[in-house]
Motif scaffolding. Sequence first.
Motif, PDB file in Angstrom:
ATOM      1  N   VAL A  11      27.555   8.913  45.468  1.00 59.41           N
ATOM      2  CA  VAL A  11      26.102   9.040  45.285  1.00 59.41           C
ATOM      3  C   VAL A  11      25.753   9.251  43.806  1.00 59.41           C
ATOM      4  N   PRO A  12      26.406  10.181  43.087  1.00 58.86           N
ATOM      5  CA  PRO A  12      26.071  10.346  41.663  1.00 58.86           C
ATOM      6  C   PRO A  12      26.293   9.070  40.854  1.00 58.86           C
ATOM      7  N   GLU A  13      27.356   8.340  41.184  1.00 55.89           N
ATOM      8  CA  GLU A  13      27.604   7.079  40.467  1.00 55.89           C
ATOM      9  C   GLU A  13      26.481   6.076  40.758  1.00 55.89           C
ATOM     10  N   SER A  14      25.979   6.090  41.988  1.00 61.40           N
ATOM     11  CA  SER A  14      24.889   5.161  42.342  1.00 61.40           C
ATOM     12  C   SER A  14      23.616   5.514  41.575  1.00 61.40           C
ATOM     13  N   VAL A  19      33.014  12.330  57.131  1.00 58.02           N
ATOM     14  CA  VAL A  19      34.335  11.977  57.646  1.00 58.02           C
ATOM     15  C   VAL A  19      35.395  12.805  56.900  1.00 58.02           C
ATOM     16  N   TYR A  20      36.399  13.315  57.656  1.00 58.02           N
ATOM     17  CA  TYR A  20      37.495  14.051  57.011  1.00 58.02           C
ATOM     18  C   TYR A  20      38.796  13.674  57.705  1.00 58.02           C
ATOM     19  N   ARG A  28      40.038  15.659  44.617  1.00 55.79           N
ATOM     20  CA  ARG A  28      39.667  15.781  43.195  1.00 55.79           C
ATOM     21  C   ARG A  28      38.272  15.247  42.930  1.00 55.79           C
ATOM     22  N   GLY A  29      37.763  15.561  41.761  1.00 55.76           N
ATOM     23  CA  GLY A  29      36.460  15.035  41.346  1.00 55.76           C
ATOM     24  C   GLY A  29      35.356  16.024  41.681  1.00 55.76           C
ATOM     25  N   PRO A  30      34.300  16.031  40.868  1.00 53.93           N
ATOM     26  CA  PRO A  30      33.241  17.025  41.043  1.00 53.93           C
ATOM     27  C   PRO A  30      32.490  16.882  42.361  1.00 53.93           C
ATOM     28  N   TYR A  31      32.517  15.691  42.960  1.00 54.34           N
ATOM     29  CA  TYR A  31      31.768  15.493  44.206  1.00 54.34           C
ATOM     30  C   TYR A  31      32.693  15.223  45.378  1.00 54.34           C
ATOM     31  N   ALA A  32      33.936  15.701  45.278  1.00 56.53           N
ATOM     32  CA  ALA A  32      34.875  15.521  46.378  1.00 56.53           C
ATOM     33  C   ALA A  32      34.316  16.211  47.625  1.00 56.53           C
ATOM     34  N   ALA A  33      34.717  15.704  48.787  1.00 59.51           N
ATOM     35  CA  ALA A  33      34.220  16.261  50.043  1.00 59.51           C
ATOM     36  C   ALA A  33      34.741  17.689  50.232  1.00 59.51           C
ATOM     37  N   ALA A  34      33.989  18.469  51.011  1.00 51.82           N
ATOM     38  CA  ALA A  34      34.306  19.895  51.158  1.00 51.82           C
ATOM     39  C   ALA A  34      35.669  20.121  51.826  1.00 51.82           C
ATOM     40  N   VAL A  35      35.997  19.354  52.861  1.00 52.75           N
ATOM     41  CA  VAL A  35      37.235  19.639  53.608  1.00 52.75           C
ATOM     42  C   VAL A  35      38.479  19.543  52.704  1.00 52.75           C
ATOM     43  N   PRO A  36      38.714  18.406  52.004  1.00 52.89           N
ATOM     44  CA  PRO A  36      39.911  18.367  51.162  1.00 52.89           C
ATOM     45  C   PRO A  36      39.865  19.380  50.019  1.00 52.89           C
ATOM     46  N   ARG A  37      38.669  19.670  49.488  1.00 51.96           N
ATOM     47  CA  ARG A  37      38.577  20.664  48.402  1.00 51.96           C
ATOM     48  C   ARG A  37      38.985  22.036  48.905  1.00 51.96           C
ATOM     49  N   PHE A  38      38.478  22.425  50.069  1.00 58.64           N
ATOM     50  CA  PHE A  38      38.787  23.752  50.601  1.00 58.64           C
ATOM     51  C   PHE A  38      40.272  23.859  50.956  1.00 58.64           C
ATOM     52  N   LEU A  39      40.814  22.801  51.553  1.00 60.63           N
ATOM     53  CA  LEU A  39      42.232  22.851  51.932  1.00 60.63           C
ATOM     54  C   LEU A  39      43.106  22.956  50.692  1.00 60.63           C
ATOM     55  N   GLU A  40      42.763  22.202  49.653  1.00 65.47           N
ATOM     56  CA  GLU A  40      43.576  22.262  48.436  1.00 65.47           C
ATOM     57  C   GLU A  40      43.487  23.643  47.801  1.00 65.47           C
ATOM     58  N   ALA A  41      42.280  24.207  47.756  1.00 62.63           N
ATOM     59  CA  ALA A  41      42.116  25.528  47.136  1.00 62.63           C
ATOM     60  C   ALA A  41      42.885  26.585  47.932  1.00 62.63           C
TER      61      ALA A  41
END
Length: 297
Positions: A77-80, A165-166, A173-186
């Motif tokens: 979305v930000p890229e768009s 979708v997850y 990675r990336g500032p607008y990565a989806a919440a599920v992979p970000r939370f799991l990685e953290a």
Amino acid sequence: MKFLVTGGAGFIGSHLVRRLSSRGPVTVLDDLSSGKRENLDGLACTLLQGSILDSAPLAEACSGITHVFHLAALVSVPESVASPARCHEINVEGTRRVLAAATQAGAQRLVLASSCAVYGDEPAMPKTETSPTAPASPYAESKLAGEKLCAQSPLPAVALRFFNVYGPGQDPRGPYAAAVPRFLEAARAGTPLTIFGKGHQTRDFVYVDDVTAALEHAAFGPSLSGVYNVASGRSVSVLRLAEIVLTLTGLRSEIRHAPARAGDILHSSASIEKIRATGWNPSFDLATGLQKILAAG
Ligand code: NAD
């Protein structure tokens, strides 16, 4: 039968390729702009590296094809917002060309990956397919335009509006990565789970295997037409998602709040009655889907 998956080297596309490869030969057309060749490692498919905007690779990819799954898109979305013309070119003009090439090749059906973004931030919930659309970004507008192209096409074409979708293989990675992979990685790294705002915003998280099952259903099942929501039918707050991730992993990262992001939708909740009535049902609740990601390592 022979299948084309545009964007097949991406997150959802590569899961779809795995599912389809037991049914027949699969060709992937992907320019690898956000997808990765490694996502297709070990999968039975032919990768054509090229853009849906280029007529030669598109015609080659469509040769002898019976079913087309059109997932290739500019997805950020930000890229768009930063490059609306580019978004229009890939997502609208690209869809027009894929529909034309598939029709020319004599394909039987096309399924388009659309998005719940078309509903925007209208307050009425849950979203049904007759809810007003209010696209709030060039990305959302392009998905709505793609749906209209499908409706006007001589080729039977259906659009599925995916919610959040997850699943395994999603990029954290990336500032607008989806919440599920970000939370799991953290959680795995023992670093804080960052929530933008209070975390009361709600989302419908749908497991990727349910999404690929819906794509398969739309292509090979009863003859669907128009647009269909594809979601779990249950929304949760982002704060609750973070708590579930910590409970399931048994890890002790803290939850930290950062300022809310401008433009983030507050609530998102889907009605899935329309597609349910055609015989598709989600099989995975959030805890089960998250456990499958953890088991995948
Ligand atoms: P992704 O970025 O992993 O996959 C998109 C793929 O399209 C990538 O492999 C990319 O390289 C390819 N691509 C981009 N431009 C191309 C071009 N011009 N020619 C050929 N290939 C091109 O994203 P994803 O999450 O797997 O999304 C797949 C589809 O589902 C997209 O259409 C997206 O808009 C839609 N969608 C995804 C979600 C979600 O939660 N992930 C939600 C709603 C809709």
